[in-house]
Design an enzyme around this catalytic site. Structure first.
Site, PDB file in Angstrom:
ATOM      1  N   CYS A  90       0.858  -1.182   0.000  1.00  0.00           N
ATOM      2  CA  CYS A  90       0.000   0.000   0.000  1.00  0.00           C
ATOM      3  C   CYS A  90       0.896   1.234   0.000  1.00  0.00           C
ATOM      4  O   CYS A  90       1.863   1.282   0.755  1.00  0.00           O
ATOM      5  CB  CYS A  90      -0.886  -0.012   1.245  1.00  0.00           C
ATOM      6  SG  CYS A  90      -2.015   1.388   1.356  1.00  0.00           S
ATOM      7  N   LEU A  91       0.575   2.200  -0.835  1.00  0.00           N
ATOM      8  CA  LEU A  91       1.384   3.418  -0.885  1.00  0.00           C
ATOM      9  C   LEU A  91       1.338   4.178   0.441  1.00  0.00           C
ATOM     10  O   LEU A  91       2.179   5.032   0.699  1.00  0.00           O
ATOM     11  CB  LEU A  91       0.919   4.321  -2.038  1.00  0.00           C
ATOM     12  CG  LEU A  91       1.131   3.739  -3.442  1.00  0.00           C
ATOM     13  CD1 LEU A  91       0.543   4.661  -4.498  1.00  0.00           C
ATOM     14  CD2 LEU A  91       2.611   3.498  -3.712  1.00  0.00           C
ATOM     15  N   HIS A 132      -8.936  -3.836  -2.359  1.00  0.00           N
ATOM     16  CA  HIS A 132      -7.981  -3.102  -1.520  1.00  0.00           C
ATOM     17  C   HIS A 132      -8.345  -1.608  -1.470  1.00  0.00           C
ATOM     18  O   HIS A 132      -8.388  -1.008  -0.397  1.00  0.00           O
ATOM     19  CB  HIS A 132      -6.554  -3.303  -2.062  1.00  0.00           C
ATOM     20  CG  HIS A 132      -5.505  -2.525  -1.345  1.00  0.00           C
ATOM     21  ND1 HIS A 132      -4.492  -3.116  -0.624  1.00  0.00           N
ATOM     22  CD2 HIS A 132      -5.304  -1.174  -1.230  1.00  0.00           C
ATOM     23  CE1 HIS A 132      -3.729  -2.166  -0.089  1.00  0.00           C
ATOM     24  NE2 HIS A 132      -4.191  -0.981  -0.453  1.00  0.00           N
ATOM     25  N   GLU A 133      -8.623  -1.037  -2.647  1.00  0.00           N
ATOM     26  CA  GLU A 133      -8.933   0.404  -2.706  1.00  0.00           C
ATOM     27  C   GLU A 133     -10.296   0.702  -2.090  1.00  0.00           C
ATOM     28  O   GLU A 133     -10.475   1.719  -1.415  1.00  0.00           O
ATOM     29  CB  GLU A 133      -8.880   0.912  -4.152  1.00  0.00           C
ATOM     30  CG  GLU A 133      -7.531   0.748  -4.842  1.00  0.00           C
ATOM     31  CD  GLU A 133      -6.362   1.266  -4.033  1.00  0.00           C
ATOM     32  OE1 GLU A 133      -6.515   2.270  -3.307  1.00  0.00           O
ATOM     33  OE2 GLU A 133      -5.279   0.650  -4.093  1.00  0.00           O
ATOM     34  N   HIS A 136     -10.153   1.269   1.498  1.00  0.00           N
ATOM     35  CA  HIS A 136      -9.716   2.612   1.917  1.00  0.00           C
ATOM     36  C   HIS A 136     -10.908   3.545   2.113  1.00  0.00           C
ATOM     37  O   HIS A 136     -10.865   4.455   2.946  1.00  0.00           O
ATOM     38  CB  HIS A 136      -8.780   3.229   0.872  1.00  0.00           C
ATOM     39  CG  HIS A 136      -7.353   2.789   0.983  1.00  0.00           C
ATOM     40  ND1 HIS A 136      -6.560   3.065   2.072  1.00  0.00           N
ATOM     41  CD2 HIS A 136      -6.562   2.103   0.118  1.00  0.00           C
ATOM     42  CE1 HIS A 136      -5.346   2.567   1.881  1.00  0.00           C
ATOM     43  NE2 HIS A 136      -5.322   1.968   0.702  1.00  0.00           N
TER      44      HIS A 136
HETATM   45 NI    NI Z   1      -3.670   1.018  -0.121  1.00  0.00          NI
END
Ligand code: NI
Length: 169
Positions: A90-91, A132-133, A136
C-alpha cells in the site's frame, strides 16, 4: 504531485462522503491522482490517501486487465466464495508487503468521472486492487486483514522506520 498520507495519518481512518457533483474539480483531482500513482509506481490510489474523504479511487494496471479505471461511489455487490492469497502492499504503508486472503472475483457498481453508471465483473489483479482500494473508502487498510499480532508487528516496524523522518518534520 499530491502528498500521500500514511499509516498514522488520521485521514485514513475518517468516514468518507459520497461524490455528488461530477465537476471539473473532480476531474482535476483524478488526473492529479493518476500522475501521483504513476510517479509512485503503484496500481491503485484512493481519495483518502491524498487527504480527500470522498468515495472514489483509481486503478492503473499494466498487466492483466490493462488500463486506467476510475470508480466513484463504488459498491461491491457480489463476491465469489472462492478466496485466494496475494501479497499486497500500500502506498500508505510503503515498504511493507503481506499476504492477504480475499475473494477472487467481485462484481462492482460504480460511476465514472462523469457520473455515468457502470457495472464490472472483475477477477485476477483487478479484483484484488478494487477490494484493496474500496477498503480505503471504509477506513480499512490491508494490515487490518492480518492477525492482530502480525498487524502490530507491521505498525511497529513502520513507526520505527519513519521515526527519523517524523522528527525532522
Ligand atoms: Ni492502499
Amino acid at each position: 504531485m499530491l502528498d500521500i498520507y500514511t499509516l498514522d495519518d488520521e485521514v485514513l481512518r475518517e468516514d468518507t462522503e459520497s461524490v455528488k457533483s461530477f465537476d471539473s474539480s473532480l476531474r482535476m483531482l483524478v488526473d492529479a491522482m493518476f500522475e501521483t500513482l504513476t510517479e509512485a509506481d503503484g496500481v491503485g490510489l484512493a481519495a483518502p490517501q491524498v487527504g480527500v474523504s470522498r468515495k472514489f479511487f483509481i486503478v492503473d494496471l499494466h498487466e492483466g486487465e490493462k488500463g486506467r479505471y476510475v470508480f466513484v461511489n463504488p459498491e461491491i455487490i457480489e463476491t465469489s466464495i472462492e478466496e485466494g492469497p496475494y501479497e499486497e502492499g500500500c502506498l500508505s504503508i510503503p515498504g511493507f508487503y503481506r499476504e492477504v486472503m480475499r475473494p477472487l472475483r467481485v462484481k462492482v457498481q460504480a460511476q465514472d468521472v462523469n457520473g455515468k453508471h457502470f457495472t464490472i465483473d472483475a477477477s485476477g489483479l483487478l479484483a484484488r486492487v478494487i477490494q484493496h482500494e474500496n477498503d480505503h473508502l471504509n477506513k480499512t487498510l490491508f494490515i487490518d486483514h492480518l492477525s492482530e499480532e502480525e498487524r502490530d508487528r507491521v505498525v511497529k516496524a513502520f513507526r520505527k522506520k519513519n521515526k527519523k523522518k517524523r522528527k525532522k518534520d
